[in-house]
Design a protein around this motif. Sequence first.
Motif, short mmCIF file in Angstrom:
data_model
loop_
_atom_site.label_atom_id
_atom_site.label_comp_id
_atom_site.label_asym_id
_atom_site.label_seq_id
_atom_site.Cartn_x
_atom_site.Cartn_y
_atom_site.Cartn_z
N PRO A 22 0.80 -0.87 0.44
CA PRO A 22 -0.54 0.00 -0.24
C PRO A 22 0.94 1.46 -0.12
CG PRO A 22 -0.66 -1.63 1.24
CD PRO A 22 0.44 -2.46 0.63
N SER A 23 0.51 2.41 -0.50
CA SER A 23 1.48 3.27 -0.32
C SER A 23 1.70 4.03 0.49
CB SER A 23 0.16 4.50 -2.27
OG SER A 23 -0.05 3.84 -2.87
N GLN A 24 0.94 3.83 1.47
CA GLN A 24 0.82 4.77 2.71
C GLN A 24 2.07 3.86 3.29
OE1 GLN A 24 -0.29 7.81 3.50
NE2 GLN A 24 0.89 7.86 5.16
N VAL A 25 1.96 2.42 3.68
CA VAL A 25 3.15 2.03 4.05
C VAL A 25 4.42 2.28 3.31
CG1 VAL A 25 4.19 0.21 4.64
CG2 VAL A 25 1.51 -0.03 4.67
N ALA A 26 4.70 2.56 2.00
CA ALA A 26 5.56 2.67 1.25
C ALA A 26 6.58 3.96 1.86
CB ALA A 26 5.74 2.67 0.03
N ILE A 27 5.62 4.51 2.27
CA ILE A 27 5.92 5.93 2.73
C ILE A 27 6.06 6.14 4.28
CG2 ILE A 27 4.79 8.68 3.40
CD1 ILE A 27 2.59 9.10 1.06
N ASN A 28 5.49 5.46 4.86
CA ASN A 28 5.70 5.25 6.40
C ASN A 28 6.93 4.85 6.59
OD1 ASN A 28 3.39 6.36 7.74
ND2 ASN A 28 2.39 4.60 7.41
N GLU A 29 7.61 3.89 5.80
CA GLU A 29 8.66 3.27 5.49
C GLU A 29 9.90 3.99 5.39
OE1 GLU A 29 9.31 0.21 6.59
OE2 GLU A 29 7.15 -0.15 7.87
N ALA A 30 10.08 4.46 4.51
CA ALA A 30 10.54 5.50 3.67
C ALA A 30 10.90 6.61 5.06
CB ALA A 30 10.08 6.26 2.22
N VAL A 31 9.76 6.98 5.69
CA VAL A 31 9.99 8.47 6.20
C VAL A 31 10.74 7.90 8.05
CG1 VAL A 31 8.58 10.01 8.19
CG2 VAL A 31 7.40 9.47 5.78
N GLU A 32 10.20 6.73 7.84
CA GLU A 32 11.33 6.07 9.30
C GLU A 32 12.52 6.09 8.83
OE1 GLU A 32 9.97 5.82 12.53
OE2 GLU A 32 8.34 6.75 11.60
N LEU A 33 13.32 5.19 7.14
CA LEU A 33 14.22 5.58 7.22
C LEU A 33 15.39 6.86 6.76
CD1 LEU A 33 13.99 2.42 4.33
CD2 LEU A 33 15.34 2.36 6.63
N ALA A 34 14.26 7.45 6.88
CA ALA A 34 14.76 9.12 6.32
C ALA A 34 14.92 9.41 7.80
CB ALA A 34 13.53 9.92 6.06
N LYS A 35 14.22 9.64 9.21
CA LYS A 35 14.61 9.49 10.50
C LYS A 35 15.99 8.83 10.69
CE LYS A 35 9.80 10.47 11.82
NZ LYS A 35 9.11 9.52 12.64
N ILE A 36 16.40 8.21 10.46
CA ILE A 36 17.30 6.54 11.09
C ILE A 36 18.22 7.53 10.15
CG2 ILE A 36 18.73 4.92 10.87
CD1 ILE A 36 15.24 3.13 10.88
N PHE A 37 18.28 7.78 8.59
CA PHE A 37 19.87 7.75 7.97
C PHE A 37 19.85 9.64 7.75
CE2 PHE A 37 19.21 3.05 7.53
CZ PHE A 37 20.04 2.65 7.96
N GLY A 38 18.60 9.94 7.73
CA GLY A 38 18.76 11.16 7.00
C GLY A 38 19.19 12.65 8.71
#
Length: 126
Positions: free
Chosen positions: A93-109
């Motif tokens: 689902p699109s929202q899952v892809a978005i949420n996962e990307a945001v979580e990774l951004a918080k870790i690596f960005g």
Amino acid sequence: MKRRLAREKAFQALFQMNSSEIGADEAIAHVLNDEGKDAFLTELVEGVLEHRNEIDDWIETHLENWTFTRLARVEKTLLRMAAYEIKFNEDVPSQVAINEAVELAKIFGEDQSGKFVNGVLSKMVK
């Protein structure tokens, strides 16, 4: 391997490929560290590579006051991964892809990476 970990390792492989001259197989092997292959991780890496130009163009049309070339490598890689999932992977689902990307951004960005990634991807699914 759980999908969250597969996404993290796919991010690391794609980031490594953008930073050096290694291929997908070598980057995936490097991030797996003797773990067994993961189909989802491989799909993400290969899918992003296969559709990279189309994904980059799609991302660029949703950037405001930014150009694609100005994006930091972390955000660029995360946006590519999530855009691939949104556009080409019907199982996610699109929202899952978005949420996962945001979580990774918080870790690596950087501090504002999560908000930036969320903003761009949210525009892409409207």
